[in-house]
Design an enzyme around this catalytic site. Structure first.
Site, mmCIF file in Angstrom:
data_model
loop_
_atom_site.group_PDB
_atom_site.id
_atom_site.type_symbol
_atom_site.label_atom_id
_atom_site.label_comp_id
_atom_site.label_asym_id
_atom_site.label_seq_id
_atom_site.Cartn_x
_atom_site.Cartn_y
_atom_site.Cartn_z
ATOM 1 N N SER A 126 0.599 -1.294 -0.235
ATOM 2 C CA SER A 126 -0.048 -0.181 0.064
ATOM 3 C C SER A 126 0.872 1.225 -0.159
ATOM 4 C CB SER A 126 -0.877 0.138 1.102
ATOM 5 O OG SER A 126 -0.293 0.276 2.433
ATOM 6 N N LYS A 144 0.199 4.399 6.900
ATOM 7 C CA LYS A 144 -0.441 5.407 5.836
ATOM 8 C C LYS A 144 0.148 6.972 6.151
ATOM 9 C CE LYS A 144 -3.373 2.422 3.740
ATOM 10 N NZ LYS A 144 -2.729 1.187 4.331
#
Lengths: 212, 212
Positions: free
Chosen positions: A131, A170
């Site tokens: 990711s 993230k």
DNA sequence: CGTTCCCGCGAACATCCGTTCGGACGGCGC
DNA sequence: GCGCCGTCCGAACGGATGTTCGCGGGAACG
């Protein structure tokens, strides 16, 4: 850096080899024999030269008190960073407290101190998933994080999503009352959630890629 | 592994701390003072125990002849990799020979030995440009290369392009008589050339990203 | 209680080891 | 030549250091 006489190079090379083999430095007389020198004073003389020129450091009056220095007279230390688990694992990662911050580490990652950028209490996590691939963090990489509770917009952080019971890496953004967790992967959608659902566990410092 | 008495744990811990600080092992009397023990023979006694139990190795009759063993004691060594220049620079990079392979290095990069994967004579180059971005090698990264003359298809190699007088990092492929140098960047085109125009200087081992 | 074992204590010994000193040799500049 | 300097030599001094030995306390056990 000044130039070295043949004898000084020879001694320096002997020092490296000896320490490599024994894990402790040689005595003056070890060097004497190993380099075929007839007197200990010659060794002492050249060791002083090597110290002046910044190749070694000596502790006077102390047997084997010789320390090899690196390229520019500096000494690079190794930091053992506790590897606390995997990021994106189903289990929340216990955030280390400063006193017993590494008690339950499964493993340690030795890295040069440059990797932790002078931070303290840095911990490591193994990344699962791609990711963050566009931030050049790959599946299998090890990321180093500093334990912080707050972060600025755009920081790469490890956050615990309470409702999912999951920790993920993230980029974080605050947008009018809610939180956007942005992957660095154009094939993936951001996660939107509320501030009370996220708990920041650490801020990204650096990463390494283990052997392929 | 057998259990340790409090004193033995104390000594073992002192050993680690002392070596970490000085880079050479303590003498018996250093341990004595550091652990608040009243006699050197007690230290000797416990060191023997530690040796029996496999935590240390001792060289008899040799001052400071103590070597730490075991996973936590095994010292991770630092390799000073010569930084020979920039890749994609206009100047060809002289490939080091094994005897004087680092004589003309501008700088050294200290890294843990894991980064060089056990290879010898590894050298480092600073990357300029984003041509390998999809292989997660960014502008400004430092790549470690092992000096080889030949490589397999798909290897990431530093090659000297004779006609351009330039060294570049690419994936190499041999295709019916010619060479394709493939960037890892979908926005860039491969370079096609002939075998006699390329000179392989090294094969990619690993990379690190300096402080941001 | 006696024995054994683990552990600690203190002192003494022999050696290891860093340091120092006087001297010598050779290259270099004046 | 003469002095200066970098390097090397041999020997000796004194402190640092590993080793050994006799002794003692305390716990475990018969």
């Amino acid at each position: 850096m000044t130039t070295l006489s043949p004898r000084q190079q020879q001694i320096l090379e002997f020092l490296r080899a000896f320490i490599e083999e024994h894990d402790y430095p040689p005595s003056i007389r070890d060097i004497q024999e190993g380099c075929g020198i007839s007197s200990t004073s010659v060794v002492d003389y050249n060791l002083r030269k090597l110290e002046e020129k910044g190749y070694i450091r000596r502790d006077r009056e102390i047997s084997r008190g010789i320390e090899l220095l690196g390229a520019r007279g500096r000494r690079t230390r190794i930091v053992e960073v506790p590897l606390l688990g995997t990021i994106a694992a189903g289990q929340p990662i216990p955030v280390p407290s400063s006193d017993r911050w590494a008690a339950d580490a499964e493993d340690y990652v030795p890295v040069t101190e440059e990797m932790v950028r002078g931070r303290t209490n840095v911990f490591a996590l193994k990344v699962r998933g791609k990711s963050m691939i566009e931030d050049l963090i790959d599946d299998g990489d090890i990321v180093f994080l500093e334990p912080v509770r707050h972060a600025d917009d755009g920081d790469r952080v490890a956050v615990w999503l309470k409702d999912r019971g999951e920790v993920t890496l993230k980029r974080i953004y605050r947008e009018n009352g809610r939180i956007r967790l942005q992957p660095a992967n154009s094939a993936m959608e951001p996660i939107y959630t509320t501030p009370d659902n996220v708990e920041i566990q650490g801020r990204f410092i650096s990463s390494i890629r283990p052997s392929e």
